[in-house]
Design a protein around this motif. Sequence first.
Motif, PDB file in Angstrom:
ATOM      1  N   GLY A 192       0.819  -1.209   0.000  1.00  0.00           N
ATOM      2  CA  GLY A 192       0.000   0.000   0.000  1.00  0.00           C
ATOM      3  C   GLY A 192       0.851   1.257   0.000  1.00  0.00           C
ATOM      4  N   GLY A 193       2.170   1.112   0.180  1.00  0.00           N
ATOM      5  CA  GLY A 193       3.085   2.254   0.133  1.00  0.00           C
ATOM      6  C   GLY A 193       3.668   2.649   1.470  1.00  0.00           C
ATOM      7  N   GLY A 194       3.271   1.971   2.536  1.00  0.00           N
ATOM      8  CA  GLY A 194       3.776   2.325   3.857  1.00  0.00           C
ATOM      9  C   GLY A 194       5.044   1.583   4.219  1.00  0.00           C
ATOM     10  N   ILE A 195       5.844   2.206   5.081  1.00  0.00           N
ATOM     11  CA  ILE A 195       6.935   1.520   5.778  1.00  0.00           C
ATOM     12  C   ILE A 195       6.858   1.950   7.239  1.00  0.00           C
ATOM     13  N   MET A 196       6.897   0.971   8.139  1.00  0.00           N
ATOM     14  CA  MET A 196       6.933   1.230   9.573  1.00  0.00           C
ATOM     15  C   MET A 196       8.310   0.827  10.078  1.00  0.00           C
ATOM     16  N   ALA A 197       8.978   1.738  10.789  1.00  0.00           N
ATOM     17  CA  ALA A 197      10.327   1.468  11.285  1.00  0.00           C
ATOM     18  C   ALA A 197      10.390   1.739  12.784  1.00  0.00           C
ATOM     19  N   ALA A 198      11.257   0.973  13.466  1.00  0.00           N
ATOM     20  CA  ALA A 198      11.431   1.117  14.910  1.00  0.00           C
ATOM     21  C   ALA A 198      12.921   1.254  15.205  1.00  0.00           C
ATOM     22  N   VAL A 199      13.317   2.399  15.755  1.00  0.00           N
ATOM     23  CA  VAL A 199      14.706   2.607  16.159  1.00  0.00           C
ATOM     24  C   VAL A 199      14.760   2.370  17.663  1.00  0.00           C
ATOM     25  N   PRO A 200      15.338   1.246  18.110  1.00  0.00           N
ATOM     26  CA  PRO A 200      15.267   0.875  19.522  1.00  0.00           C
ATOM     27  C   PRO A 200      15.698   2.000  20.458  1.00  0.00           C
ATOM     28  N   HIS A 201      14.874   2.227  21.503  1.00  0.00           N
ATOM     29  CA  HIS A 201      15.119   3.210  22.565  1.00  0.00           C
ATOM     30  C   HIS A 201      15.040   4.663  22.085  1.00  0.00           C
ATOM     31  N   ARG A 202      14.691   4.885  20.809  1.00  0.00           N
ATOM     32  CA  ARG A 202      14.737   6.257  20.292  1.00  0.00           C
ATOM     33  C   ARG A 202      13.427   6.737  19.669  1.00  0.00           C
ATOM     34  N   MET A 203      12.916   6.022  18.669  1.00  0.00           N
ATOM     35  CA  MET A 203      11.768   6.561  17.927  1.00  0.00           C
ATOM     36  C   MET A 203      11.097   5.504  17.066  1.00  0.00           C
ATOM     37  N   GLY A 204       9.880   5.831  16.650  1.00  0.00           N
ATOM     38  CA  GLY A 204       9.187   5.092  15.605  1.00  0.00           C
ATOM     39  C   GLY A 204       9.046   6.004  14.405  1.00  0.00           C
ATOM     40  N   ILE A 205       9.078   5.429  13.210  1.00  0.00           N
ATOM     41  CA  ILE A 205       8.985   6.209  11.977  1.00  0.00           C
ATOM     42  C   ILE A 205       7.942   5.578  11.072  1.00  0.00           C
ATOM     43  N   GLY A 206       7.091   6.401  10.485  1.00  0.00           N
ATOM     44  CA  GLY A 206       6.149   5.944   9.479  1.00  0.00           C
ATOM     45  C   GLY A 206       6.351   6.729   8.201  1.00  0.00           C
ATOM     46  N   THR A 207       6.443   6.031   7.079  1.00  0.00           N
ATOM     47  CA  THR A 207       6.554   6.721   5.794  1.00  0.00           C
ATOM     48  C   THR A 207       5.466   6.227   4.853  1.00  0.00           C
ATOM     49  N   TYR A 208       5.137   7.069   3.868  1.00  0.00           N
ATOM     50  CA  TYR A 208       4.149   6.699   2.860  1.00  0.00           C
ATOM     51  C   TYR A 208       4.607   7.180   1.495  1.00  0.00           C
ATOM     52  N   GLY A 209       4.581   6.274   0.547  1.00  0.00           N
ATOM     53  CA  GLY A 209       4.858   6.587  -0.848  1.00  0.00           C
ATOM     54  C   GLY A 209       4.420   5.396  -1.677  1.00  0.00           C
ATOM     55  N   PRO A 210       3.283   5.464  -2.374  1.00  0.00           N
ATOM     56  CA  PRO A 210       2.717   4.282  -3.028  1.00  0.00           C
ATOM     57  C   PRO A 210       3.472   3.801  -4.266  1.00  0.00           C
ATOM     58  N   SER A 211       4.429   4.593  -4.749  1.00  0.00           N
ATOM     59  CA  SER A 211       5.251   4.150  -5.870  1.00  0.00           C
ATOM     60  C   SER A 211       6.256   3.110  -5.361  1.00  0.00           C
ATOM     61  N   LEU A 212       6.211   1.900  -5.915  1.00  0.00           N
ATOM     62  CA  LEU A 212       6.982   0.767  -5.390  1.00  0.00           C
ATOM     63  C   LEU A 212       8.140   0.391  -6.312  1.00  0.00           C
ATOM     64  N   ASP A 213       9.178  -0.185  -5.701  1.00  0.00           N
ATOM     65  CA  ASP A 213      10.265  -0.740  -6.504  1.00  0.00           C
ATOM     66  C   ASP A 213       9.908  -2.161  -6.943  1.00  0.00           C
ATOM     67  N   ASP A 214      10.853  -2.838  -7.597  1.00  0.00           N
ATOM     68  CA  ASP A 214      10.527  -4.145  -8.154  1.00  0.00           C
ATOM     69  C   ASP A 214      10.398  -5.241  -7.103  1.00  0.00           C
ATOM     70  N   LYS A 215      10.696  -4.934  -5.845  1.00  0.00           N
ATOM     71  CA  LYS A 215      10.530  -5.905  -4.764  1.00  0.00           C
ATOM     72  C   LYS A 215       9.256  -5.672  -3.961  1.00  0.00           C
ATOM     73  N   GLY A 216       8.531  -4.590  -4.274  1.00  0.00           N
ATOM     74  CA  GLY A 216       7.290  -4.296  -3.568  1.00  0.00           C
ATOM     75  C   GLY A 216       7.444  -3.308  -2.434  1.00  0.00           C
ATOM     76  N   ASN A 217       8.625  -2.678  -2.306  1.00  0.00           N
ATOM     77  CA  ASN A 217       8.856  -1.686  -1.260  1.00  0.00           C
ATOM     78  C   ASN A 217       8.648  -0.277  -1.797  1.00  0.00           C
ATOM     79  N   SER A 218       8.154   0.611  -0.942  1.00  0.00           N
ATOM     80  CA  SER A 218       7.986   2.011  -1.317  1.00  0.00           C
ATOM     81  C   SER A 218       9.341   2.603  -1.686  1.00  0.00           C
ATOM     82  N   ILE A 219       9.460   3.049  -2.926  1.00  0.00           N
ATOM     83  CA  ILE A 219      10.747   3.566  -3.393  1.00  0.00           C
ATOM     84  C   ILE A 219      11.063   4.909  -2.732  1.00  0.00           C
ATOM     85  N   GLY A 220      10.007   5.718  -2.501  1.00  0.00           N
ATOM     86  CA  GLY A 220      10.198   6.997  -1.824  1.00  0.00           C
ATOM     87  C   GLY A 220      10.434   6.824  -0.334  1.00  0.00           C
TER      88      GLY A 220
END
Length: 305
Positions: free
Chosen positions: A260-288
Amino acid sequence: MENKLNNIINKSRYITKEGEVATYIPSLGKANSTDLGICIADMEGNIYKSGNYNKKFTIQSISKTISLMLALMDNGKEVVFDKVGMEPTGDAFNSIIKLETIMPSRPLNPMINAGAIVVSSLLKGKDKDEKFSRLLNFMRKISGNDKLDIDEDVYLSEKSTGDRNRAMAYFMKDVGIIEGDIEDILEVYFKQCSIKVDCIDLAKIGLFLANKGIIPGTGEQIVSEHITRIVKTFMVTCGMYNGSGEFAIRVGIPAKSGVGGGIMAAVPHRMGIGTYGPSLDDKGNSIGGYKLLYELSRELNLSIF
């Protein structure tokens, strides 16, 4: 921080033209390929955001981290990992080939579709509605958003085009990996993938994982530290599909993507990050989203390695 995020968004937006939105689920093909957004939620309670951070999209495979937490709490790791393995595949997320070619015939990990379907089958509940309701309420709690719900159009689109997932599920039932009604299990799976979120929701889920299963602000331990460690490890080894190794080297943050274009990331002890970009690379990951996390990791020295 928001100035930094604005600069990273402006610097990265060009790359959205190098990918394509997912069309194999027809409803996903309606997304604007140039959308790009990011949100950071940190341990101090700050929320930083930029770009199309409040655009709603479906969580898709990012939900696999959440269903895995719930299944581990419901069953324990011995039961779960008797049914699904712990190893990266090197294959596409929807590949069926290794189900038949390896012995025992079980999915290699919970972050590919076959493994996630097994995980959904292990959720506790008297029927499919109770199982999904428990998962949705769990997601609402850890994101701090009690309004999360499914996108009905995407759910129906997934249900009508999900024949490869059906093939995997029926094969796994045939070899004894899955028990129960396959169509009921797939309904839970299709619905969990169709929950609407934005970058803020993903950042808060990432923060929950970064904070070892504790709700920031309240101090309430919802998930054990051990389970969150398991989930974050899968995010490193398998979370970016068959591009996970490269992402670990270049970015170095536990992350989970969705078509769907999202990436959820967790930096231990520091922060959570959410990104959105529906344009995908050839593996299915948000390129942006990949580019945003790469730039942010370099600027803030976020790599865990």
